[in-house]
Scaffold this active site. Structure first.
Site, PDB file in Angstrom:
ATOM      1  N   CYS A  34      38.178  30.682  35.067  1.00  0.00           N
ATOM      2  CA  CYS A  34      37.429  31.810  35.620  1.00  0.00           C
ATOM      3  C   CYS A  34      36.458  31.352  36.724  1.00  0.00           C
ATOM      4  CB  CYS A  34      36.746  32.583  34.499  1.00  0.00           C
ATOM      5  SG  CYS A  34      36.451  34.283  34.990  1.00  0.00           S
TER       6      CYS A  34
ATOM      7  N   HIS B  18      39.861  33.453  29.894  1.00  0.00           N
ATOM      8  CA  HIS B  18      38.991  32.602  29.064  1.00  0.00           C
ATOM      9  C   HIS B  18      39.678  32.159  27.767  1.00  0.00           C
ATOM     10  CE1 HIS B  18      35.101  33.066  31.154  1.00  0.00           C
ATOM     11  NE2 HIS B  18      35.597  34.229  31.537  1.00  0.00           N
TER      12      HIS B  18
ATOM     13  N   GLU C 182      38.969  29.781  25.963  1.00  0.00           N
ATOM     14  CA  GLU C 182      37.962  29.230  25.036  1.00  0.00           C
ATOM     15  C   GLU C 182      37.317  30.332  24.194  1.00  0.00           C
ATOM     16  OE1 GLU C 182      37.762  29.633  28.163  1.00  0.00           O
ATOM     17  OE2 GLU C 182      35.805  30.463  28.678  1.00  0.00           O
TER      18      GLU C 182
HETATM   19  N1  GLN Z   1      32.752  36.822  38.265  1.00  0.00           N
HETATM   20  C1  GLN Z   1      32.248  35.525  37.958  1.00  0.00           C
HETATM   21  C2  GLN Z   1      31.997  34.728  39.216  1.00  0.00           C
HETATM   22  O1  GLN Z   1      32.279  35.145  40.260  1.00  0.00           O
HETATM   23  C3  GLN Z   1      33.214  34.772  37.069  1.00  0.00           C
HETATM   24  C4  GLN Z   1      33.238  35.415  35.716  1.00  0.00           C
HETATM   25  C5  GLN Z   1      33.632  34.520  34.603  1.00  0.00           C
HETATM   26  O2  GLN Z   1      33.626  33.284  34.695  1.00  0.00           O
HETATM   27  N2  GLN Z   1      33.926  35.156  33.518  1.00  0.00           N
HETATM   28  O3  GLN Z   1      31.488  33.651  39.133  1.00  0.00           O
END
Ligand code: GLN
Length: 198
Positions: free
Chosen positions: A79, A178, A180
């Site tokens: 992410c 995610h 995790e």
């Molecule tokens: N939207 C977040 C960002 O731009 C990432 C979100 C996440 O890691 N769940 O950093």
């Protein structure tokens, strides 16, 4: 036994460490340059990419991460972590006020931050992942979307066959969701295969 470093500046690094524990893999929280010694892989967790990147700069870890990647160390960005290792970040208009930074350019992809929507648009989805027998139930939270993947980037899973959500190029793995935050350690296991095969 390999040791996996988990970048522990912001975000859900504890959840990654707990997941590695379920695989009986040794892990180490990474916050400073000298802690990169004696690790065999690195996870950059989800969280807020702008904050994580700012802390990477403050603690002067940028060159260390790039040099681990050049040496062929497996690195996995989840992410926000995926945004940080991308080649380019595409910002949309609502993010104009956000501080812009150059990502680490470890994998030949462009990502669009928050392209799946805001916190309220977070969702879960079953995806078929290359190398896994059964579908993986994945959790997306303000997830980025990959808007371009270079020809040497393998797509390991997509939503609706059109939106890639796990990709790999050589020693770099990225996922926009995610793993995790689930009870399913199969994606962590895939990353461990990369570490053990090295
Ligand atoms: N939207 C977040 C960002 O731009 C990432 C979100 C996440 O890691 N769940 O950093």
């Amino acid at each position: 036994m390999p040791v996996i470093g988990v970048l522990a500046l912001q975000g859900d690094f504890v959840e990654h460490i707990n997941m590695l524990d379920t695989l009986e893999v040794n892990s180490k929280e990474i916050r400073s340059k000298n802690q990169f010694k004696n690790i065999d892989g690195l996870i950059i967790p989800g969280g807020e990419s702008t904050s994580i990147m700012r802390l990477i700069e403050i603690f002067d870890l940028k060159n260390e991460i790039i040099s681990c990647s050049k040496k062929g160390m497996p690195i996995w960005g989840t992410c926000a972590g995926m945004i940080i290792v991308a080649q380019n970040i595409i910002h949309n208009e609502s993010q104009d006020k956000v501080r812009k930074y150059d990502p680490l350019n470890l994998i030949d992809i462009d990502v669009n931050r928050n392209a799946f929507g805001r916190q309220i648009d977070s969702f879960e989805h079953d995806i078929d992942v290359e190398g896994l027998h059964d579908p993986y139930h994945s959790i997306f939270i303000r997830a980025p979307q990959v808007s371009r993947a270079g020809k040497n980037v393998e797509i390991l899973a997509s939503i609706n066959k059109t939106k890639p959500v796990i990709l790999k190029q050589d020693n770099i793995l990225v996922s926009s969701f995610h793993p995790e935050l689930t009870n399913d350690n199969r994606i962590h296991n895939l990353f461990m295969q990369m570490v053990l095969r090295r």
